[in-house]
Design a protein around this motif. Structure first.
Motif, PDB file in Angstrom:
ATOM      1  N   ILE A 177       0.838  -1.200   0.000  1.00  0.00           N
ATOM      2  CA  ILE A 177       0.000   0.000   0.000  1.00  0.00           C
ATOM      3  C   ILE A 177       0.869   1.245   0.000  1.00  0.00           C
ATOM      4  CG2 ILE A 177      -1.883   1.223   1.153  1.00  0.00           C
ATOM      5  CD1 ILE A 177      -2.412  -1.353   2.745  1.00  0.00           C
ATOM      6  N   VAL A 178       0.639   2.125  -0.948  1.00  0.00           N
ATOM      7  CA  VAL A 178       1.254   3.455  -0.937  1.00  0.00           C
ATOM      8  C   VAL A 178       0.340   4.357  -0.119  1.00  0.00           C
ATOM      9  CG1 VAL A 178       2.023   5.408  -2.329  1.00  0.00           C
ATOM     10  CG2 VAL A 178       2.267   3.074  -3.221  1.00  0.00           C
ATOM     11  N   MET A 179       0.826   4.836   1.033  1.00  0.00           N
ATOM     12  CA  MET A 179      -0.002   5.647   1.932  1.00  0.00           C
ATOM     13  C   MET A 179       0.466   7.090   1.882  1.00  0.00           C
ATOM     14  SD  MET A 179      -0.754   3.185   5.220  1.00  0.00           S
ATOM     15  CE  MET A 179      -2.243   4.135   5.614  1.00  0.00           C
ATOM     16  N   HIS A 180      -0.397   7.960   1.352  1.00  0.00           N
ATOM     17  CA  HIS A 180      -0.066   9.376   1.179  1.00  0.00           C
ATOM     18  C   HIS A 180      -0.947  10.225   2.096  1.00  0.00           C
ATOM     19  CE1 HIS A 180      -0.399  13.367  -0.829  1.00  0.00           C
ATOM     20  NE2 HIS A 180       0.893  13.192  -1.005  1.00  0.00           N
ATOM     21  N   GLY A 181      -0.335  11.195   2.773  1.00  0.00           N
ATOM     22  CA  GLY A 181      -1.110  12.092   3.623  1.00  0.00           C
ATOM     23  C   GLY A 181      -1.352  11.556   5.011  1.00  0.00           C
ATOM     24  N   VAL A 182      -0.426  10.724   5.527  1.00  0.00           N
ATOM     25  CA  VAL A 182      -0.644  10.125   6.847  1.00  0.00           C
ATOM     26  C   VAL A 182       0.129  10.841   7.950  1.00  0.00           C
ATOM     27  CG1 VAL A 182      -1.282   7.860   5.986  1.00  0.00           C
ATOM     28  CG2 VAL A 182       1.126   8.376   6.374  1.00  0.00           C
ATOM     29  N   THR A 183       0.676  12.024   7.660  1.00  0.00           N
ATOM     30  CA  THR A 183       1.279  12.815   8.732  1.00  0.00           C
ATOM     31  C   THR A 183       0.264  13.764   9.359  1.00  0.00           C
ATOM     32  OG1 THR A 183       2.070  14.428   7.109  1.00  0.00           O
ATOM     33  CG2 THR A 183       3.614  12.697   7.784  1.00  0.00           C
ATOM     34  N   GLY A 184      -0.887  13.921   8.719  1.00  0.00           N
ATOM     35  CA  GLY A 184      -1.956  14.731   9.292  1.00  0.00           C
ATOM     36  C   GLY A 184      -2.690  13.975  10.379  1.00  0.00           C
ATOM     37  N   ARG A 185      -3.505  14.690  11.134  1.00  0.00           N
ATOM     38  CA  ARG A 185      -4.195  14.108  12.296  1.00  0.00           C
ATOM     39  C   ARG A 185      -5.015  12.875  11.942  1.00  0.00           C
ATOM     40  NH1 ARG A 185      -9.415  15.002  14.066  1.00  0.00           N
ATOM     41  NH2 ARG A 185      -9.635  16.575  12.427  1.00  0.00           N
TER      42      ARG A 185
ATOM     43  N   GLY B  81      -5.132  11.075   9.002  1.00  0.00           N
ATOM     44  CA  GLY B  81      -4.382  10.038   8.320  1.00  0.00           C
ATOM     45  C   GLY B  81      -3.482   9.258   9.254  1.00  0.00           C
ATOM     46  N   MET B  82      -2.832   9.952  10.178  1.00  0.00           N
ATOM     47  CA  MET B  82      -1.916   9.291  11.101  1.00  0.00           C
ATOM     48  C   MET B  82      -2.648   8.456  12.142  1.00  0.00           C
ATOM     49  SD  MET B  82       1.089  10.939  13.513  1.00  0.00           S
ATOM     50  CE  MET B  82      -0.063  12.086  14.308  1.00  0.00           C
ATOM     51  N   ASN B  83      -3.609   9.079  12.825  1.00  0.00           N
ATOM     52  CA  ASN B  83      -4.262   8.388  13.942  1.00  0.00           C
ATOM     53  C   ASN B  83      -5.203   7.280  13.501  1.00  0.00           C
ATOM     54  OD1 ASN B  83      -2.994   9.982  15.927  1.00  0.00           O
ATOM     55  ND2 ASN B  83      -4.513  11.581  15.712  1.00  0.00           N
ATOM     56  N   GLN B  84      -6.112   7.603  12.599  1.00  0.00           N
ATOM     57  CA  GLN B  84      -7.148   6.627  12.251  1.00  0.00           C
ATOM     58  C   GLN B  84      -6.692   5.621  11.183  1.00  0.00           C
ATOM     59  OE1 GLN B  84      -9.583   6.159  14.034  1.00  0.00           O
ATOM     60  NE2 GLN B  84     -10.158   8.074  15.018  1.00  0.00           N
ATOM     61  N   HIS B  85      -6.001   6.107  10.166  1.00  0.00           N
ATOM     62  CA  HIS B  85      -5.676   5.206   9.064  1.00  0.00           C
ATOM     63  C   HIS B  85      -4.358   4.461   9.271  1.00  0.00           C
ATOM     64  CE1 HIS B  85      -9.080   6.307   6.641  1.00  0.00           C
ATOM     65  NE2 HIS B  85      -8.855   7.580   6.915  1.00  0.00           N
TER      66      HIS B  85
ATOM     67  N   SER C  73     -22.426  -7.292  20.565  1.00  0.00           N
ATOM     68  CA  SER C  73     -21.311  -7.695  19.708  1.00  0.00           C
ATOM     69  C   SER C  73     -20.107  -6.836  20.028  1.00  0.00           C
ATOM     70  CB  SER C  73     -21.685  -7.549  18.228  1.00  0.00           C
ATOM     71  OG  SER C  73     -21.965  -6.198  17.915  1.00  0.00           O
ATOM     72  N   THR C  74     -18.931  -7.300  19.652  1.00  0.00           N
ATOM     73  CA  THR C  74     -17.724  -6.505  19.838  1.00  0.00           C
ATOM     74  C   THR C  74     -17.586  -5.518  18.685  1.00  0.00           C
ATOM     75  OG1 THR C  74     -16.418  -8.192  18.692  1.00  0.00           O
ATOM     76  CG2 THR C  74     -16.560  -8.334  21.091  1.00  0.00           C
ATOM     77  N   ASN C  75     -17.040  -4.367  18.978  1.00  0.00           N
ATOM     78  CA  ASN C  75     -16.909  -3.326  17.965  1.00  0.00           C
ATOM     79  C   ASN C  75     -15.461  -2.896  17.855  1.00  0.00           C
ATOM     80  OD1 ASN C  75     -19.829  -2.620  17.222  1.00  0.00           O
ATOM     81  ND2 ASN C  75     -19.882  -2.537  19.459  1.00  0.00           N
ATOM     82  N   ASP C  76     -14.888  -3.099  16.677  1.00  0.00           N
ATOM     83  CA  ASP C  76     -13.532  -2.663  16.405  1.00  0.00           C
ATOM     84  C   ASP C  76     -13.562  -1.224  15.908  1.00  0.00           C
ATOM     85  OD1 ASP C  76     -10.792  -2.806  16.169  1.00  0.00           O
ATOM     86  OD2 ASP C  76     -10.801  -4.632  14.951  1.00  0.00           O
ATOM     87  N   ASN C  77     -12.396  -0.613  15.748  1.00  0.00           N
ATOM     88  CA  ASN C  77     -12.300   0.742  15.209  1.00  0.00           C
ATOM     89  C   ASN C  77     -12.995   0.797  13.854  1.00  0.00           C
ATOM     90  OD1 ASN C  77     -10.672   2.664  13.267  1.00  0.00           O
ATOM     91  ND2 ASN C  77     -10.408   3.485  15.328  1.00  0.00           N
ATOM     92  N   ALA C  78     -13.849   1.794  13.646  1.00  0.00           N
ATOM     93  CA  ALA C  78     -14.657   1.872  12.432  1.00  0.00           C
ATOM     94  C   ALA C  78     -13.797   1.989  11.175  1.00  0.00           C
ATOM     95  CB  ALA C  78     -15.636   3.042  12.530  1.00  0.00           C
ATOM     96  N   PHE C  79     -12.726   2.766  11.252  1.00  0.00           N
ATOM     97  CA  PHE C  79     -11.831   2.914  10.099  1.00  0.00           C
ATOM     98  C   PHE C  79     -11.153   1.585   9.783  1.00  0.00           C
ATOM     99  CE2 PHE C  79     -12.308   7.165  11.731  1.00  0.00           C
ATOM    100  CZ  PHE C  79     -12.270   7.994  10.618  1.00  0.00           C
ATOM    101  N   LYS C  80     -10.718   0.889  10.804  1.00  0.00           N
ATOM    102  CA  LYS C  80     -10.044  -0.403  10.637  1.00  0.00           C
ATOM    103  C   LYS C  80     -10.968  -1.434  10.002  1.00  0.00           C
ATOM    104  CE  LYS C  80      -7.651  -3.942  13.402  1.00  0.00           C
ATOM    105  NZ  LYS C  80      -8.703  -4.949  13.656  1.00  0.00           N
ATOM    106  N   VAL C  81     -12.223  -1.464  10.437  1.00  0.00           N
ATOM    107  CA  VAL C  81     -13.184  -2.412   9.876  1.00  0.00           C
ATOM    108  C   VAL C  81     -13.331  -2.203   8.374  1.00  0.00           C
ATOM    109  CG1 VAL C  81     -15.610  -3.095   9.851  1.00  0.00           C
ATOM    110  CG2 VAL C  81     -14.459  -2.700  12.031  1.00  0.00           C
ATOM    111  N   GLN C  82     -13.452  -0.941   7.952  1.00  0.00           N
ATOM    112  CA  GLN C  82     -13.617  -0.690   6.524  1.00  0.00           C
ATOM    113  C   GLN C  82     -12.329  -0.974   5.756  1.00  0.00           C
ATOM    114  OE1 GLN C  82     -15.109   3.196   5.388  1.00  0.00           O
ATOM    115  NE2 GLN C  82     -15.629   2.506   3.340  1.00  0.00           N
TER     116      GLN C  82
END
Length: 383
Positions: free
Chosen positions: A8-16, A18-22, A326-335
């Motif tokens: 995966i090429v991850m661009h823009g992950v130094t922002g809040r 992109g870094m925290n959630q993605h 049910s158990t709930n994982d991080n919404a971003f991670k699930v997607q």
């Protein structure tokens, strides 16, 4: 059992976001858990390369999270055939150009929303991805929030009877930047830099409403720039040119009326930073990010209006909590996991660029409604 690498090429992950959630709560978390489980028992392991303009910042981020690969050269990253996915969480204005470069390089694409600042560019992206035959997805994270999942469960179970209306409240006080540091970047308040709460939030409300409550038929929206002057990250005063609040009403195809207030100029006195109240003939529910409370028809109290006496009834006590089933994982991670499996060839993924374009369409129509001070109908989109 085998483990398969997916680059995966991850661009823009130094922002809040992109870094925290993605990066941290999605890709790094998936790597720590041993990858994504496939139907045959194999695992799919994401192998990211971080791309950013600031060498020092991107190198430090990679080192902090055990990621071996990083670069400041996007062209080199896109040229690597072993990295099949391009992800972007940088600025909205630059997103269409970046995604088209990735599509031209044959990458499957996944991105934050809005996918563009205007519908023309959003649909152009859809067509480019379709012509190239690449897979694509857009982040629609709120669909996997525990509170909204509980609302969806209640709706599917027929708890509400006939749904009449939905009232949503989103927002909090974002400090102006003089007395206290602002919690959001200054570009959010500059229209020329792609800012504005209508562009930011109506994309969210489109997919939430369409998926949970019914298809949006028309919109009436009033925007406002309540605070005209703010202070940026360097403490310098600037003029806010973008809307910082939006008051929107949506008519749905099924007759439900949805009212959504979105504001960065509101102090919170409710259960959560976002709440949705659904009222129906057989019951009502109020959901936040995590919790959901219900009140059925037979348990509804009988209030009596009397402004001459202080009302001592505890209305909050009349609501019952929806239990965790049910158990709930991080919404971003699930997607992310769903998209990774989709790219690998396992499972469909309907939250694509066309769905992202629908959000941009609602933004444009909301702005048109504000500008022309009238209701605006929504027409179906095709890529």
């Amino acid at each position: 059992m085998a483990t398969h690498r997916i680059g995966i090429v991850m661009h823009g992950v130094t922002g809040r976001m992109g870094m925290n959630q993605h990066l941290i709560r999605s890709i790094v978390a998936i790597r720590k858990q041993g990858g994504v489980a496939l139907a045959n028992g194999d695992r799919l392991m994401p192998d990211p390369i971080l791309v950013g303009r600031n060498e020092e910042k991107i190198a430090a981020l990679a080192k902090a999270h055990g990621i071996e690969r990083w670069t400041t050269d996007l062209d080199i990253a896109l040229a690597n055939p072993d990295d099949t996915i391009f992800f972007d969480a940088a600025t909205t204005q630059a997103r269409p150009g970046l995604l088209k470069r990735a599509v031209a390089a044959g990458k499957h694409i996944y991105c934050e929303k809005p996918v563009a600042t205007n519908l023309h560019e959003a649909l152009d992206l859809c067509r480019a991805a379709k012509a190239a035959g690449v897979k694509h997805g857009v982040v629609q994270d709120k669909l996997w929030l525990p509170g909204l999942k509980k609302l969806q469960l209640l709706n599917d179970a027929g708890f509400f009877g006939k749904v009449l209306s939905v009232r949503g409240e989103f927002g909090y006080w974002v400090f102006e930047g003089d007395l206290q540091t602002a919690q959001r970047p200054s570009w959010n308040y500059r229209d020329e830099d792609g800012g504005g709460i209508i562009l930011d939030m109506l994309c969210h409300w489109r997919y939430v409403i369409d998926n949970v409550f019914g298809k949006v038929k028309s919109v009436s929206c009033l925007g406002a720039t309540h605070i005209p002057s703010r202070w940026d990250e360097q403490g310098k005063a600037y003029r806010a040119t973008a809307d910082d609040a939006a008051y929107a009403t949506f008519e749905l195809e099924n007759g439900v009326i949805v009212q959504m207030n979105s504001s960065w100029c509101v102090r919170v006195r409710r259960d959560d930073l976002v709440t949705f109240q659904v009222d129906g003939t057989n019951g009502s529910a109020v959901a936040g990010l995590t919790d959901c409370y219900t009140q059925s028809r037979v348990n509804t109290p009988k209030p009596v209006w009397n402004p001459d006496l202080r009302n001592t009834h505890d209305f909050m006590a009349d609501w019952s909590v929806v239990p965790e089933t049910s158990t709930n994982d991080n919404a971003f991670k699930v997607q992310w996991e769903l998209f990774l499996k989709h790219v690998w060839g396992e499972g469909e993924f309907r939250w694509n660029l066309l769905e992202g374009a629908k959000g941009v369409q609602l933004v444009e129509l909301g702005l048109q409604s504000w500008r022309e001070r009238r209701w605006v109908d929504i027409t179906p989109l095709e890529a």
